[in-house]
Enzyme design. Structure first.
Site, PDB file in Angstrom:
ATOM      1  N   VAL A   1       0.866  -1.174   0.000  1.00 34.81           N
ATOM      2  CA  VAL A   1       0.000   0.000   0.000  1.00 34.81           C
ATOM      3  C   VAL A   1       0.903   1.223   0.000  1.00 34.81           C
ATOM      4  CG1 VAL A   1      -1.753   1.308   1.263  1.00 34.81           C
ATOM      5  CG2 VAL A   1      -1.822  -1.196   1.264  1.00 34.81           C
ATOM      6  N   CYS A   2       0.521   2.234  -0.765  1.00 40.17           N
ATOM      7  CA  CYS A   2       1.240   3.500  -0.795  1.00 40.17           C
ATOM      8  C   CYS A   2       2.698   3.259  -1.209  1.00 40.17           C
ATOM      9  CB  CYS A   2       1.111   4.191   0.562  1.00 40.17           C
ATOM     10  SG  CYS A   2       1.452   5.963   0.553  1.00 40.17           S
TER      11      CYS A   2
END
Length: 234
Positions: A104-105
């Protein structure tokens, strides 16, 4: 739902991460019947996020159980890990056995630094998306990107969408929809400024200017990781 096969999911919990990158997916995965979710770091000492939330790892690199899914969140602390061989080697070793390798990210930059995204499409936070190309990945500006057994989510709040996508892939849309309903995940943001596509040009420029020095530091770390990947194996 009681007949679902058990699955082991590991989330990397490191200092100065963005907590929602981790806690968003954790909330989804922890609601998945049969899922065992592990928070993994070098030690079991408390870990503090970039905004001051302190969390406890549940497993270390040394005693981490076999994982079906490894998920790497992002945040400012990602920069220091881009040339942390202990962490990168751990990710590489886990990836050899995992069914899904995910992030994520800016956790995707850590996957890239570990050599796990070369030749794969991937996404990241909009401010650092282009840096994926330095690590051999193909940047894609989407909220969730899947390429074979790599699934990556964009910035911060995208972690919920990402995790629901993972659950749907593994157990079907009905299970994922039940979790989404339990969480009442039905966002109606008060502003249409949540991405570069919707934010005003002025707001986007302000955001870029305020984070320019930080993004430059992240790029330097990415360039060092890219140089390491380019070195021939011993």
């Amino acid at each position: 739902m009681s007949d679902l096969l058990p699955i082991s999911i590991g989330l990397l919990l490191f200092p100065n991460l963005t907590q929602l990158d981790l806690t968003g997916p954790f909330e989804v995965f922890a609601r998945t019947p049969g899922a065992q979710v592990h928070l993994i770091w070098k030690t079991l000492a408390p870990v503090t996020s970039d905004r001051g939330l302190t969390m406890l790892p549940t497993a270390t690199f040394a005693d981490c159980p076999p994982l079906d899914i490894i998920c790497v969140p992002g945040g400012p602390g990602q920069i220091a890990l881009m040339d942390d061989r202990q962490t990168l080697d751990f990710l590489s070793q886990v990836a050899e056995r995992a069914q899904l390798i995910t992030s994520v990210c800016t956790g995707s930059l850590l996957l890239g630094a570990a050599g796990l995204l070369q030749g794969y499409q991937a996404t990241s936070h909009w401010s650092s998306l282009d840096q994926l190309a330095l690590l051999g990945a193909q940047p894609v500006q989407q909220r969730v990107v899947r390429d074979r057994n790599r699934i990556t989510g964009a910035g911060v709040t995208s972690g919920i969408d990402f995790a629901l996508t993972v659950v749907a892939d593994l157990y079907g849309a009905v299970v994922a929809q039940q979790i989404q309903l339990q969480m009442e995940y039905d966002p109606e943001p008060p502003f249409t400024s949540g991405s570069p596509r919707s934010a005003s040009a002025q707001l986007l420029q302000q955001a870029r200017s305020s984070s320019a020095s930080f993004i430059a530091a992240r790029r330097e770390a990415t360039l060092r990781a890219a140089a390491h990947l380019a070195q021939p194996a011993p």
